[in-house]
Scaffold this motif. Structure first.
Motif, short mmCIF file in Angstrom:
data_model
loop_
_atom_site.label_atom_id
_atom_site.label_comp_id
_atom_site.label_asym_id
_atom_site.label_seq_id
_atom_site.Cartn_x
_atom_site.Cartn_y
_atom_site.Cartn_z
N LEU A 1 0.88 -1.21 -0.05
CA LEU A 1 0.00 -0.22 -0.16
C LEU A 1 0.81 1.28 0.15
O LEU A 1 0.57 2.25 -0.66
CB LEU A 1 -0.89 -0.14 1.17
CG LEU A 1 -1.86 -1.26 1.62
CD1 LEU A 1 -2.81 -0.81 2.48
CD2 LEU A 1 -2.73 -1.28 0.07
N GLY A 2 1.88 1.27 0.80
CA GLY A 2 2.55 2.60 1.11
C GLY A 2 4.10 2.57 0.28
O GLY A 2 4.21 3.37 -0.64
N GLY A 3 4.97 1.40 0.55
CA GLY A 3 6.15 1.53 -0.27
C GLY A 3 6.86 0.09 -0.13
O GLY A 3 6.62 -0.71 0.72
N LEU A 4 7.92 0.05 -1.03
CA LEU A 4 8.61 -1.05 -1.01
C LEU A 4 10.05 -0.65 -0.95
O LEU A 4 10.46 0.21 -1.74
CB LEU A 4 8.37 -1.80 -2.18
CG LEU A 4 9.35 -2.86 -2.77
CD1 LEU A 4 9.37 -4.18 -2.08
CD2 LEU A 4 9.11 -3.20 -4.30
N ARG A 5 10.90 -1.38 -0.17
CA ARG A 5 12.23 -0.93 -0.28
C ARG A 5 13.14 -2.28 -0.25
O ARG A 5 12.94 -3.25 0.36
CB ARG A 5 12.74 -0.19 0.69
CG ARG A 5 12.23 -0.68 2.35
CD ARG A 5 12.99 0.04 3.27
NE ARG A 5 14.25 0.24 3.56
CZ ARG A 5 15.03 1.34 4.11
NH1 ARG A 5 14.60 2.24 4.36
NH2 ARG A 5 16.43 0.76 4.07
N ILE A 6 14.39 -2.15 -0.85
CA ILE A 6 15.51 -3.13 -0.81
C ILE A 6 16.82 -2.32 -0.59
O ILE A 6 17.07 -1.37 -1.36
CB ILE A 6 15.57 -3.90 -2.11
CG1 ILE A 6 14.19 -4.47 -2.56
CG2 ILE A 6 16.57 -5.14 -2.09
CD1 ILE A 6 14.11 -5.17 -4.04
#
Length: 323
Positions: free
Chosen positions: A138-143
């Motif tokens: 919904l908000g964000g994805l990070r790697i």
């Protein structure tokens, strides 16, 4: 539907919210019950939560709790393929960091204002990301999924609230199930996913400890191949420091417009040498490489060798204040 006054509601009160801020829960419940026919649900576990949602009938679900409670409802409706047909309402209750996602989505964090928005607000279409394992963002994805993101929002990554490239804390992979990322004040939410394998996560999430003599630890890079709508942004021959992907809406003269059919996700790639980040907008993003982990909102996923995230414009609806 606009105002829901007089319409039946299913008010699901998160147990963590009841234990951490019972007064806000009581206020929100009183406002909702005064304006609509509300059935109050006090689930004590995930089975009760899912069962109550499945038996809602024509009642509109209202969640009183933090971001993780919202994610739980959205995940259940998505799994049942009912998300697009069921407008959701949210009354955020929790510490500011624990409701960062709700705030970013436009939900008031004051319990009275949020409850009034449930009764008198309007539905707004919101975008989300789906992946090839049926997960949602919904908000964000990070790697990589560093500790700064875990601390922001009680483990929920919100792009506006956390850097996508902050070095990770080696303790996070061990503490996440029951520590700071597990809930407020050390309480573990009852829907917390099973703990990931810490030993595997450490190799990808942990930055090297600071060297002797006060030297600053170097930020590690990961060798990942990143494609946005088929366009290569990064390849395995150049390590990346971090990647972030977020539903961004459609870019118009008056700003981003979530829910537009031509909406695109915002993709940012950072380099370990401090080079200029690569920024683009795309409908689908594919990341490939050696086993890597990622943080999608509150959930740490992986290890995987490839994963594709696709933007779904207007895939869900949220009741928000008018104007």
């Amino acid at each position: 539907m606009d105002s829901v006054r007089g319409h039946p509601l299913l008010v699901v009160i998160d147990p963590l919210a009841r234990s951490t801020d019972g007064e806000s829960v009581r206020i929100a419940k009183d406002v909702l019950c005064a304006g609509a026919g509300a059935k109050i649900c006090l689930p004590e576990g995930p089975e009760e939560f899912a069962r109550a949602l499945a038996r809602r009938g024509h009642r509109r679900p209202v969640v009183i709790g933090d971001d993780r409670a919202l994610l739980r409802v959205v995940g259940l409706l998505h799994k049942e393929r009912e998300l697009a047909a069921v407008p959701l309402s949210m009354v955020p209750v929790g510490a500011p960091a624990a409701v960062a996602l709700s705030r970013a989505l436009g939900v008031p964090t004051d319990p009275v204002a949020a409850a009034r928005a449930v009764l008198d607000g309007g539905e707004r279409a919101r975008d989300l990301l789906t992946d090839d394992s049926d997960g949602i963002v919904l908000g964000g994805l990070r790697i990589p999924c560093g500790s700064a993101a875990a601390r922001q929002g009680g483990g929920v990554y919100v792009p506006a609230a956390a850097s996508a490239v902050t070095p990770a804390d080696p303790r996070e992979a061990v503490e996440a199930p029951d520590g700071p990322a597990g809930g407020l004040d050390g309480h573990r939410p009852w829907w917390q996913p099973a703990a990931r394998t810490a030993r595997t996560a450490l190799s990808l999430l942990a930055a090297p400890a600071a060297g002797l003599g006060g030297r600053r630890a170097r930020v590690p890079g990961q060798r990942l191949r990143i494609e946005a709508d088929g366009v290569l942004l990064a390849d395995l021959d150049r390590p990346v420091r971090g990647v972030s992907v977020a539903p961004g809406g459609r870019a118009g003269a008056d700003g981003l417009r979530p829910g537009a059919q031509d909406a695109l996700a915002e993709v940012v790639v950072h380099w370990p040498d401090g080079g200029r980040p690569v920024r683009t907008r795309a409908r689908a993003v594919t990341v490939s490489g050696a086993d890597f982990h990622y943080r999608a909102d509150a959930v740490v996923g992986g290890p995987v060798r490839t994963r594709t995230w696709t933007l779904q414009p207007g895939a869900w609806r949220l009741q928000l204040p008018r104007g």
